[in-house]
Design a protein around this motif. Structure first.
Motif, PDB file in Angstrom:
ATOM      1  N   LEU A  60       0.832  -1.196   0.000  1.00 24.05           N
ATOM      2  CA  LEU A  60       0.000   0.000   0.000  1.00 24.05           C
ATOM      3  C   LEU A  60       0.872   1.253   0.000  1.00 24.05           C
ATOM      4  N   PRO A  61       0.404   2.334  -0.617  1.00 24.50           N
ATOM      5  CA  PRO A  61       1.171   3.587  -0.612  1.00 24.50           C
ATOM      6  C   PRO A  61       1.167   4.219   0.769  1.00 24.50           C
ATOM      7  N   ALA A  62       2.091   5.144   0.982  1.00 22.83           N
ATOM      8  CA  ALA A  62       2.216   5.804   2.284  1.00 22.83           C
ATOM      9  C   ALA A  62       0.950   6.562   2.664  1.00 22.83           C
ATOM     10  N   SER A  63       0.166   6.995   1.672  1.00 27.85           N
ATOM     11  CA  SER A  63      -1.059   7.749   1.957  1.00 27.85           C
ATOM     12  C   SER A  63      -2.102   6.918   2.685  1.00 27.85           C
ATOM     13  N   ALA A  64      -1.927   5.581   2.694  1.00 28.66           N
ATOM     14  CA  ALA A  64      -2.885   4.703   3.366  1.00 28.66           C
ATOM     15  C   ALA A  64      -2.502   4.415   4.813  1.00 28.66           C
ATOM     16  N   ASN A  65      -1.362   4.916   5.269  1.00 28.00           N
ATOM     17  CA  ASN A  65      -0.910   4.649   6.631  1.00 28.00           C
ATOM     18  C   ASN A  65      -1.775   5.375   7.657  1.00 28.00           C
ATOM     19  N   ASN A  66      -2.109   4.655   8.742  1.00 31.52           N
ATOM     20  CA  ASN A  66      -2.826   5.244   9.882  1.00 31.52           C
ATOM     21  C   ASN A  66      -4.128   5.933   9.468  1.00 31.52           C
ATOM     22  N   ILE A  67      -4.863   5.325   8.534  1.00 33.28           N
ATOM     23  CA  ILE A  67      -6.133   5.867   8.067  1.00 33.28           C
ATOM     24  C   ILE A  67      -7.272   5.055   8.681  1.00 33.28           C
ATOM     25  N   ALA A  68      -8.117   5.715   9.471  1.00 33.99           N
ATOM     26  CA  ALA A  68      -9.212   5.002  10.137  1.00 33.99           C
ATOM     27  C   ALA A  68     -10.252   4.500   9.144  1.00 33.99           C
ATOM     28  N   ASN A  69     -10.435   5.215   8.020  1.00 32.62           N
ATOM     29  CA  ASN A  69     -11.458   4.851   7.042  1.00 32.62           C
ATOM     30  C   ASN A  69     -10.887   4.057   5.869  1.00 32.62           C
ATOM     31  N   PHE A  70      -9.800   3.353   6.099  1.00 31.79           N
ATOM     32  CA  PHE A  70      -9.200   2.554   5.037  1.00 31.79           C
ATOM     33  C   PHE A  70     -10.102   1.369   4.688  1.00 31.79           C
ATOM     34  N   SER A 126      16.099   6.349  23.649  1.00 31.38           N
ATOM     35  CA  SER A 126      15.421   7.508  23.070  1.00 31.38           C
ATOM     36  C   SER A 126      13.922   7.255  23.052  1.00 31.38           C
ATOM     37  N   GLU A 127      13.147   8.322  23.160  1.00 33.36           N
ATOM     38  CA  GLU A 127      11.691   8.261  23.104  1.00 33.36           C
ATOM     39  C   GLU A 127      11.185   9.498  22.367  1.00 33.36           C
ATOM     40  N   LYS A 128      10.266   9.289  21.430  1.00 30.76           N
ATOM     41  CA  LYS A 128       9.683  10.405  20.692  1.00 30.76           C
ATOM     42  C   LYS A 128       8.207  10.108  20.458  1.00 30.76           C
ATOM     43  N   ASN A 129       7.351  11.030  20.870  1.00 30.26           N
ATOM     44  CA  ASN A 129       5.901  10.838  20.741  1.00 30.26           C
ATOM     45  C   ASN A 129       5.478   9.495  21.325  1.00 30.26           C
ATOM     46  N   PHE A 130       6.056   9.177  22.469  1.00 28.96           N
ATOM     47  CA  PHE A 130       5.831   7.885  23.108  1.00 28.96           C
ATOM     48  C   PHE A 130       5.053   8.095  24.398  1.00 28.96           C
ATOM     49  N   ARG A 131       4.081   7.207  24.685  1.00 28.26           N
ATOM     50  CA  ARG A 131       3.151   7.466  25.778  1.00 28.26           C
ATOM     51  C   ARG A 131       3.431   6.687  27.058  1.00 28.26           C
ATOM     52  N   GLU A 132       3.509   5.345  26.961  1.00 25.77           N
ATOM     53  CA  GLU A 132       3.536   4.581  28.208  1.00 25.77           C
ATOM     54  C   GLU A 132       4.066   3.168  28.012  1.00 25.77           C
ATOM     55  N   TYR A 133       4.411   2.577  29.158  1.00 25.15           N
ATOM     56  CA  TYR A 133       4.780   1.169  29.234  1.00 25.15           C
ATOM     57  C   TYR A 133       3.709   0.445  30.049  1.00 25.15           C
ATOM     58  N   GLU A 134       3.116  -0.573  29.465  1.00 20.70           N
ATOM     59  CA  GLU A 134       2.168  -1.407  30.198  1.00 20.70           C
ATOM     60  C   GLU A 134       2.895  -2.678  30.627  1.00 20.70           C
ATOM     61  N   ILE A 135       2.951  -2.921  31.927  1.00 18.64           N
ATOM     62  CA  ILE A 135       3.648  -4.096  32.440  1.00 18.64           C
ATOM     63  C   ILE A 135       2.673  -5.262  32.477  1.00 18.64           C
ATOM     64  N   GLN A 136       3.068  -6.378  31.890  1.00 17.72           N
ATOM     65  CA  GLN A 136       2.199  -7.547  31.808  1.00 17.72           C
ATOM     66  C   GLN A 136       2.876  -8.763  32.425  1.00 17.72           C
ATOM     67  N   LYS A 137       2.039  -9.674  32.918  1.00 17.38           N
ATOM     68  CA  LYS A 137       2.526 -10.811  33.709  1.00 17.38           C
ATOM     69  C   LYS A 137       1.781 -12.076  33.294  1.00 17.38           C
ATOM     70  N   SER A 138       2.468 -13.235  33.372  1.00 20.41           N
ATOM     71  CA  SER A 138       1.863 -14.491  32.948  1.00 20.41           C
ATOM     72  C   SER A 138       2.448 -15.655  33.737  1.00 20.41           C
ATOM     73  N   ASP A 184      -0.028   7.318  19.026  1.00 20.81           N
ATOM     74  CA  ASP A 184      -0.997   6.917  18.001  1.00 20.81           C
ATOM     75  C   ASP A 184      -1.637   5.569  18.315  1.00 20.81           C
ATOM     76  N   ASP A 185      -1.404   5.070  19.544  1.00 18.06           N
ATOM     77  CA  ASP A 185      -1.927   3.773  19.990  1.00 18.06           C
ATOM     78  C   ASP A 185      -1.293   2.591  19.267  1.00 18.06           C
ATOM     79  N   LEU A 186      -0.209   2.814  18.539  1.00 25.65           N
ATOM     80  CA  LEU A 186       0.568   1.702  18.011  1.00 25.65           C
ATOM     81  C   LEU A 186       1.407   1.130  19.146  1.00 25.65           C
ATOM     82  N   TYR A 187       1.668  -0.159  19.093  1.00 30.50           N
ATOM     83  CA  TYR A 187       2.421  -0.770  20.187  1.00 30.50           C
ATOM     84  C   TYR A 187       3.217  -1.969  19.698  1.00 30.50           C
ATOM     85  N   LYS A 188       4.182  -2.355  20.498  1.00 31.57           N
ATOM     86  CA  LYS A 188       4.897  -3.608  20.302  1.00 31.57           C
ATOM     87  C   LYS A 188       5.303  -4.121  21.675  1.00 31.57           C
ATOM     88  N   TYR A 189       5.716  -5.403  21.713  1.00 30.54           N
ATOM     89  CA  TYR A 189       6.078  -6.022  22.980  1.00 30.54           C
ATOM     90  C   TYR A 189       7.595  -6.157  23.103  1.00 30.54           C
TER      91      TYR A 189
END
Length: 285
Positions: A60-70, A126-138, A184-189
């Motif tokens: 997909l082209p870059a114009s489709a990134n982070n589009i809610a109405n995709f 480094s952190e840029k436009n970064f919100r939080e760390y969610e700690i998870q346990k299992s 932007d509510d994107l995340y990784k573990y």
């Protein structure tokens, strides 16, 4: 994006293609026009059965990134002239993947016992436009629950250190990970860390069986003492597997298959002519 598809028909008037929209379906743009698939036994005439094809790497082209109405759709055009193989179009096994590049560089993540708690510590470069760390346990390394949230320090290019105390640790083996979330509510573990409360021992990623069900050790870790065999045992001391190390060396690493091991902790013994070394591994599938 990739998918299996079947596209039969004559010339270009029986045709299939893929379109995308960035405004909820008001307007559409062409992503890919798929080619006709083959038929069993040669030409697609008469009663020859169609053969499935595969299309990979529709980007997909870059114009489709982070589009809610995709939106994404498959289109089939049939001219209904009854010429050649009966036209048809089918899709199967659609896979869409994306690369999440978060504005954070995690340096380390550790778990250690302090009195009756487990202290989790980590640092970012480094952190840029970064919100939080969610700690998870299992308790099994598969199903995780949130046990806390630490807000990020904000935009910076310097090392930031964080800590979280688990005041209600489980008996036995416990797994931790960080869910790292940007604005932007994107995340990784993060990578997993493990702590065995009964053994009071942290397991790092140096000794773990990965998703390929392989145990990978640095060659220098083994060759420094001229070890000849690796033996894997369960916690009762029963031998599960035995490997001749020289048969598993590849590009500076020693890789051992562990397909038959269930999730849990195992003992490993490196043995040589005059030396022996023991350590534990954690199996996660």
């Amino acid at each position: 994006m990739s998918f299996d598809y079947l596209e039969l028909g004559d010339l270009t008037t029986d045709d299939g293609w893929v379109e995308y929209s960035t405004n909820g379906g008001v307007t559409w743009a062409l992503l890919v026009n798929t080619a006709k698939t083959l038929c069993c036994g040669g030409a697609c005439t008469g009663s020859n059965q169609g053969k499935w094809g595969n299309y990979t790497s529709a980007i997909l082209p870059a114009s489709a990134n982070n589009i809610a109405n995709f939106r994404l759709r498959f289109v089939w055009q049939n001219n209904d002239d009854a010429i050649g193989k009966d036209p048809s179009f089918a899709i199967n096994d659609l896979k869409i993947s994306y690369n999440t590049v978060l504005p954070i560089e995690l340096l380390n993540f550790t778990a250690n016992q302090i009195d009756n708690t487990i202290m989790l510590q980590w640092a970012s470069a480094s952190e840029k436009n970064f919100r939080e760390y969610e700690i998870q346990k299992s308790t099994d390394g598969v199903s995780f629950n949130e046990i806390g949230i630490i807000k990020a320090a904000g935009n910076n290019q310097i090392i930031q250190k964080y800590a979280f105390s688990d005041t209600n640790p489980f008996n036995g083996l416990v797994y931790y990970r960080l869910k790292m979330v940007d604005l932007d509510d994107l995340y990784k573990y993060s990578e997993l860390v493990w702590f065995d409360w009964n053994e009071s021992q942290t397991f790092s990623n140096s000794y773990f069986v990965d998703s390929k069900q392989q145990l990978t050790l640095n060659k220098s870790f083994i060759s420094s003492d001229n070890f000849e065999f690796l033996v894997i045992l369960n916690l009762d001391g029963k031998i599960i597997s035995k490997y001749k190390i020289s048969e598993h060396i590849s590009d500076g690493w020693v890789v051992f298959p562990c397909n038959g091991l269930e999730n849990g902790i195992y003992l490993c013994q490196l043995t040589g002519y005059s030396s022996q070394k023991s350590f534990k591994i954690v199996v996660l599938k």
